[in-house]
Design an enzyme around this catalytic site. Structure first.
Site, PDB file in Angstrom:
ATOM      1  N   LYS A   1       0.745  -0.866   0.575  1.00  0.00           N
ATOM      2  CA  LYS A   1       0.189   0.032   0.068  1.00  0.00           C
ATOM      3  C   LYS A   1       0.770   1.499  -0.102  1.00  0.00           C
ATOM      4  CE  LYS A   1      -3.909  -1.978   2.682  1.00  0.00           C
ATOM      5  NZ  LYS A   1      -4.362  -2.456   3.636  1.00  0.00           N
TER       6      LYS A   1
ATOM      7  N   ALA B   1      -0.562   0.706   6.478  1.00  0.00           N
ATOM      8  CA  ALA B   1      -1.252   0.274   7.506  1.00  0.00           C
ATOM      9  C   ALA B   1      -2.121  -1.461   6.701  1.00  0.00           C
ATOM     10  CB  ALA B   1      -1.299   0.296   8.303  1.00  0.00           C
ATOM     11  N   ASP B   2      -1.220  -2.635   7.633  1.00  0.00           N
ATOM     12  CA  ASP B   2      -2.880  -3.589   7.331  1.00  0.00           C
ATOM     13  C   ASP B   2      -3.213  -3.863   8.899  1.00  0.00           C
ATOM     14  OD1 ASP B   2      -4.033  -4.328   5.148  1.00  0.00           O
ATOM     15  OD2 ASP B   2      -3.849  -6.163   6.208  1.00  0.00           O
ATOM     16  N   THR B   3      -3.891  -4.859   8.934  1.00  0.00           N
ATOM     17  CA  THR B   3      -4.480  -4.760  10.025  1.00  0.00           C
ATOM     18  C   THR B   3      -5.134  -6.350   9.649  1.00  0.00           C
ATOM     19  OG1 THR B   3      -5.164  -3.289  11.573  1.00  0.00           O
ATOM     20  CG2 THR B   3      -5.735  -4.608  13.025  1.00  0.00           C
TER      21      THR B   3
END
Length: 193
Positions: A50, A68-70
């Site tokens: 991203k 960010a990624d969760t």
């Protein structure tokens, strides 16, 4: 230094704003490729994808892109965003009265388009839920809140009443480990707010 958040998440935007960051929002609308052998690698790779995607689209100015990624993980299985109410119910039933992990990967990209400087890290938080009744699950799902969240819940919303305890960074579960982000920026880059 200009900051760009490569995410459409209102929760990440809120955390950055509360911390005093001045930033633009440019969601990375890309097909996410899940690569890696474990949850930390997967979230760091997604965050990097991203951040790099947005960084490459920006004019040549000094800036740092934050990607960010969760993901929510139970027993080694990654639980993404539910496809609908039935999948949300299944996920929440699985997590009720158990401990699961929340991983957030963060990628910081700065430098030039030809030679970007990329720093990526992750945080992990353990979350334990109380037992949750079928009626409570159905009532929560009826709000629509779980449908856009990894693991089908938001710790900062109505489902918070079912959180027994957490071990680790609360904001990581919300979607961005803001304290770690600040210290990573402070350690390696000029930070202004």
């Amino acid at each position: 230094m200009k900051y760009v958040l490569a995410s459409a998440s209102p929760r990440r935007k809120e955390l950055l704003t509360q911390a005093g960051f001045i930033f633009d929002v440019m969601p990375a609308d890309i097909e996410e490729i899940m690569a890696g052998d474990n949850p930390p690698e997967i979230v760091m790779n997604l965050a990097r994808q991203k951040a790099l995607h947005i960084f490459k689209t920006l004019p040549a100015k000094p800036c740092t892109v934050i990607g960010a990624d969760t993901v929510v993980v139970y027993n080694g299985e990654i639980l993404g965003k539910p496809s609908g109410a039935l999948e949300a119910y299944d996920m929440l039933s699985l997590l009720a009265d158990r401990t699961h992990q929340v991983y957030t990967g963060v990628s910081l990209v700065t430098g030039s388009v030809k030679t970007p400087d990329v720093r990526t890290f992750y945080e992990k938080t353990n979350v334990t839920f109380y037992p949750v009744s079928r009626q409570d699950l159905q009532s929560y799902i009826a709000t629509g809140d779980p449908l856009d969240k990894a693991g089908a819940y938001g710790i900062q919303g109505p489902f918070a009443i079912h959180v027994k305890c957490i071990s680790g960074d609360y904001n990581n579960v919300v979607g961005l480990p803001i304290a770690r982000l600040y210290h990573e920026l402070d350690r390696g880059m000029c930070y202004e707010h």
